[in-house]
Structures are given as structure tokens and as C-alpha cells.
Design a protein around this motif. Structure first.
Motif, PDB file in Angstrom:
ATOM      1  N   GLY A  26     -22.053 -11.109  17.008  1.00 59.66           N
ATOM      2  CA  GLY A  26     -20.736 -10.650  17.413  1.00 59.66           C
ATOM      3  C   GLY A  26     -20.190 -11.309  18.654  1.00 59.66           C
ATOM      4  N   GLY A  27     -20.707 -12.470  18.997  1.00 61.97           N
ATOM      5  CA  GLY A  27     -20.239 -13.172  20.188  1.00 61.97           C
ATOM      6  C   GLY A  27     -19.786 -14.578  19.868  1.00 61.97           C
ATOM      7  N   GLY A  28     -19.903 -15.456  20.852  1.00 62.02           N
ATOM      8  CA  GLY A  28     -19.486 -16.842  20.669  1.00 62.02           C
ATOM      9  C   GLY A  28     -19.959 -17.692  21.817  1.00 62.02           C
ATOM     10  N   VAL A  29     -19.637 -18.983  21.759  1.00 58.83           N
ATOM     11  CA  VAL A  29     -20.030 -19.916  22.811  1.00 58.83           C
ATOM     12  C   VAL A  29     -18.881 -20.877  23.061  1.00 58.83           C
ATOM     13  N   ALA A  30     -18.690 -21.231  24.327  1.00 59.97           N
ATOM     14  CA  ALA A  30     -17.635 -22.166  24.723  1.00 59.97           C
ATOM     15  C   ALA A  30     -18.217 -23.167  25.713  1.00 59.97           C
ATOM     16  N   LEU A  31     -17.518 -24.285  25.865  1.00 62.36           N
ATOM     17  CA  LEU A  31     -17.982 -25.359  26.738  1.00 62.36           C
ATOM     18  C   LEU A  31     -16.861 -25.831  27.639  1.00 62.36           C
ATOM     19  N   ASP A  32     -17.185 -26.023  28.906  1.00 58.40           N
ATOM     20  CA  ASP A  32     -16.261 -26.618  29.869  1.00 58.40           C
ATOM     21  C   ASP A  32     -16.989 -27.781  30.529  1.00 58.40           C
ATOM     22  N   SER A  33     -16.489 -28.998  30.310  1.00 61.73           N
ATOM     23  CA  SER A  33     -17.198 -30.158  30.835  1.00 61.73           C
ATOM     24  C   SER A  33     -16.273 -31.349  30.961  1.00 61.73           C
ATOM     25  N   ARG A  34     -16.622 -32.215  31.918  1.00 62.32           N
ATOM     26  CA  ARG A  34     -15.966 -33.512  32.066  1.00 62.32           C
ATOM     27  C   ARG A  34     -17.042 -34.543  32.389  1.00 62.32           C
ATOM     28  N   PRO A  35     -16.886 -35.757  31.886  1.00 60.67           N
ATOM     29  CA  PRO A  35     -17.894 -36.788  32.129  1.00 60.67           C
ATOM     30  C   PRO A  35     -18.157 -36.981  33.624  1.00 60.67           C
ATOM     31  N   GLY A  36     -19.431 -37.003  33.977  1.00 61.74           N
ATOM     32  CA  GLY A  36     -19.824 -37.208  35.363  1.00 61.74           C
ATOM     33  C   GLY A  36     -19.743 -35.980  36.235  1.00 61.74           C
ATOM     34  N   GLU A  37     -19.285 -34.851  35.690  1.00 63.65           N
ATOM     35  CA  GLU A  37     -19.120 -33.640  36.497  1.00 63.65           C
ATOM     36  C   GLU A  37     -19.929 -32.463  35.967  1.00 63.65           C
ATOM     37  N   GLY A  38     -20.870 -32.731  35.067  1.00 70.68           N
ATOM     38  CA  GLY A  38     -21.706 -31.658  34.567  1.00 70.68           C
ATOM     39  C   GLY A  38     -21.056 -30.877  33.440  1.00 70.68           C
ATOM     40  N   ALA A  39     -21.716 -29.810  33.048  1.00 72.64           N
ATOM     41  CA  ALA A  39     -21.237 -28.996  31.936  1.00 72.64           C
ATOM     42  C   ALA A  39     -21.582 -27.536  32.176  1.00 72.64           C
ATOM     43  N   THR A  40     -20.709 -26.653  31.695  1.00 74.58           N
ATOM     44  CA  THR A  40     -20.963 -25.216  31.733  1.00 74.58           C
ATOM     45  C   THR A  40     -20.788 -24.649  30.338  1.00 74.58           C
ATOM     46  N   PHE A  41     -21.875 -24.095  29.797  1.00 79.73           N
ATOM     47  CA  PHE A  41     -21.830 -23.400  28.516  1.00 79.73           C
ATOM     48  C   PHE A  41     -21.718 -21.907  28.788  1.00 79.73           C
ATOM     49  N   THR A  42     -20.773 -21.263  28.134  1.00 80.43           N
ATOM     50  CA  THR A  42     -20.559 -19.828  28.312  1.00 80.43           C
ATOM     51  C   THR A  42     -20.771 -19.114  26.987  1.00 80.43           C
ATOM     52  N   VAL A  43     -21.757 -18.226  26.967  1.00 79.68           N
ATOM     53  CA  VAL A  43     -22.037 -17.422  25.779  1.00 79.68           C
ATOM     54  C   VAL A  43     -21.529 -16.005  26.024  1.00 79.68           C
ATOM     55  N   THR A  44     -20.779 -15.484  25.080  1.00 74.83           N
ATOM     56  CA  THR A  44     -20.282 -14.122  25.161  1.00 74.83           C
ATOM     57  C   THR A  44     -21.006 -13.252  24.138  1.00 74.83           C
ATOM     58  N   LEU A  45     -21.599 -12.151  24.606  1.00 71.77           N
ATOM     59  CA  LEU A  45     -22.316 -11.235  23.725  1.00 71.77           C
ATOM     60  C   LEU A  45     -21.939  -9.803  24.078  1.00 71.77           C
ATOM     61  N   PRO A  46     -21.965  -8.896  23.090  1.00 71.23           N
ATOM     62  CA  PRO A  46     -21.581  -7.516  23.355  1.00 71.23           C
ATOM     63  C   PRO A  46     -22.606  -6.775  24.221  1.00 71.23           C
ATOM     64  N   LEU A  47     -22.094  -5.893  25.070  1.00 70.44           N
ATOM     65  CA  LEU A  47     -22.953  -5.039  25.892  1.00 70.44           C
ATOM     66  C   LEU A  47     -23.363  -3.801  25.089  1.00 70.44           C
ATOM     67  N   HIS A  48     -24.522  -3.252  25.425  1.00 74.32           N
ATOM     68  CA  HIS A  48     -24.970  -2.011  24.799  1.00 74.32           C
ATOM     69  C   HIS A  48     -24.112  -0.844  25.286  1.00 74.32           C
ATOM     70  N   ALA A  49     -23.591  -0.079  24.371  1.00 73.36           N
ATOM     71  CA  ALA A  49     -22.701   1.031  24.742  1.00 73.36           C
ATOM     72  C   ALA A  49     -23.474   2.146  25.445  1.00 73.36           C
TER      73      ALA A  49
END
Length: 270
Positions: free
Chosen positions: A247-270
Motif C-alpha cells: 500500500g505504499g510507493g517509492v520515489a527518487l530525487d537525484s541529479r548527477p554528481g549530487e547523490g540520490a535520495t530514495f523515499t519509500v512511503t508505507l502506511p502506519l499502524h493504526a
């Protein structure tokens, strides 16, 4: 002659199938369907073989890992700083990595065949992050990278623990491989009933044109196989499949020479 009449005259005479060649077209369509069916059977057989190989590779390692853990504990009690204890600790890490790779192969096969069933349960995120980072610390040290963690203790996810472990393991491993020996950060925040888990590095980065491609199977950020780190090229594909299955997803923010950040979104336990 010129004009439409000339173009009509240029059409070859129809054979026995008729002017529109419908019979020939039907034969070609049937042949294509048979070829597609054969390819699907071949893919199914390949996935079944892959699952069997992964299962056979992983299962014998379970008792071996148990013995290594027992010996590691005994050596640590007798001489915590001794060479035997350090060597066994390294051996344990290598066996665990082997089991993780076999598990990745098995998960890939299950995901591809639609048999990847994930059972959600309350999972403390900080606890799993700590375990993954600790298990990968020898790899990070060898690469010259440090890994910092900033994950609140009160973030409890609704997910499958093994799948979360696999996601984090793949992302942190990826950061170590492509981080160019720089610092790596694992963090998490709460946002409207979900947890946003970020794994960042300061490495080579990923060009925008490659950012969608690397989430496909057998693709890597580095296009030249001679310079790419060793791996199956399925880690990020599996991260995406596992995250979406929970029930989540993954996204990427990156530019050459400046590293990368992967963001995973997952549901919290109610």
C-alpha cells in the motif's frame, strides 16, 4: 498515369485469399498467438526454475548460519576482541548476505508470477532500520562510508517485516555501492497516516533520463556493465513491487554528481 488510379493499378493482384488478403492475415495472427503462448510458457518455466534454485540455495544455509551464530557467541564470550571472534563475525555476515541474495531471487520469482503474498502486522521501523544498518556496517566500512540514522522510535508501520527488511537492505546497499565513499543517511518522518522513509547518499547521482528505467528489472543506474557494481539489477524493481504490495510507493530525487535520495512511503499502524 498519375493520381489515385495509378496507385490502385500498382496494387498487386490478389491471390486466392481475396483482395484484402484476410486469410494470410489470419494465418499470421494465429502464428503470432502461438508464438506468444510459447514465450509465456517459457517465461513461466524460467520463473519456476528460478524459484526452485533460490529455494535450494537458501535452505542449506539455515543450519550453517545457526552453527556460525553458536560459534560466534562462544568465541565472543571467551575472547571478544580475538581474531577468531572477529573472523566468525565476518563469516556470519557473509552467510547472512548469501541468504539475503537467495531470498531476493525467490521474491523476484514470486513477484513476477503474482504469488508474492504479504501479511501486514505492526512493525517498529527504528528496530528494523537498526538491524539492517548493523548488518551492512562491514560493507559500508569497506567502502569508506558512514551511515547515520534518524528514525523516531514511535513510528510503527503496518507491513510485513521481512519485506520491509528487504526494502531497506536494497536501498542502503545501493547507497553504499553508488555513494562513492560518502556519508549515507537513513531518516523517517510521519505524514498523514504514513511514514516517509528516506535513504540518501552523496555519490554519483542518477540522470533524469535514467530515473524511471532503474525501477525496471535487470536495470542499473550505471549503463556500462564494466563499471557497474556486482548485482542482479533487480533490487530497485523489487523495492517498488514490495512497497506497492504493502500500500505504499517509492520515489527518487537525484541529479548527477549530487547523490540520490530514495523515499519509500508505507502506511502506519493504526
Amino acid at each position: 498515369m498519375s493520381g489515385p488510379e495509378a496507385r490502385i493499378d500498382a496494387i498487386p493482384p490478389a491471390g486466392p485469399a481475396g483482395l484484402d488478403g484476410s486469410a494470410d492475415l489470419g494465418d499470421e495472427t494465429a502464428a503470432l498467438r502461438r508464438e506468444v503462448a510459447a514465450l509465456r510458457r517459457a517465461l513461466a518455466e524460467r520463473d519456476a526454475f528460478l524459484a526452485g534454485v533460490a529455494h535450494e540455495l537458501r535452505n542449506p544455509m539455515t543450519p550453517i548460519l545457526g552453527q556460525v551464530e553458536r560459534l560466534t557467541g562462544a568465541a565472543a564470550r571467551e575472547a571478544p576482541e580475538g581474531r577468531v571472534a572477529q573472523g566468525l563475525a565476518q563469516l556470519r555476515w557473509l552467510v547472512e548476505r548469501y541468504v539475503r541474495r537467495a531470498t531476493t531471487l525467490l521474491d523476484v520469482s514470486r513477484a513476477q508470477t503474482g504469488q508474492l503474498a504479504l501479511l501486514a502486522a505492526p512493525v517498529p521501523l527504528a528496530e528494523v532500520v537498526e538491524e539492517v544498518v548493523a548488518s551492512l556496517s562491514p560493507m559500508a566500512a569497506h567502502a569508506g562510508s558512514t551511515v547515520t540514522v534518524a528514525v523516531p522510535d514511535d513510528l510503527v508501520l503496518s507491513c510485513e517485516r521481512l519485506a520491509l527488511d528487504q526494502i531497506l537492505d536494497n536501498l542502503v546497499t545501493n547507497a553504499i555501492k553508488y555513494g562513492d565513499g560518502g556519508a549515507i543517511a537513513v531518516s523517517a518522518t510521519r505524514e498523514a497516516g504514513t511514514a516517509r522513509i528516506r535513504v540518501s547518499d552523496r555519490g554519483i547521482g542518477i540522470a533524469e533520463t535514467d530515473q524511471a528505467r532503474i525501477f525496471e528489472r535487470f536495470e542499473r543506474a550505471v549503463g556500462d556493465p564494466s563499471t557497474a557494481p556486482v548485482g542482479f539489477g533487480v533490487g530497485l524493481w523489487l523495492v517498488r513491487r514490495l512497497a506497492e504490495a504493502m500500500g505504499g510507493g517509492v520515489a527518487l530525487d537525484s541529479r548527477p554528481g549530487e547523490g540520490a535520495t530514495f523515499t519509500v512511503t508505507l502506511p502506519l499502524h493504526a
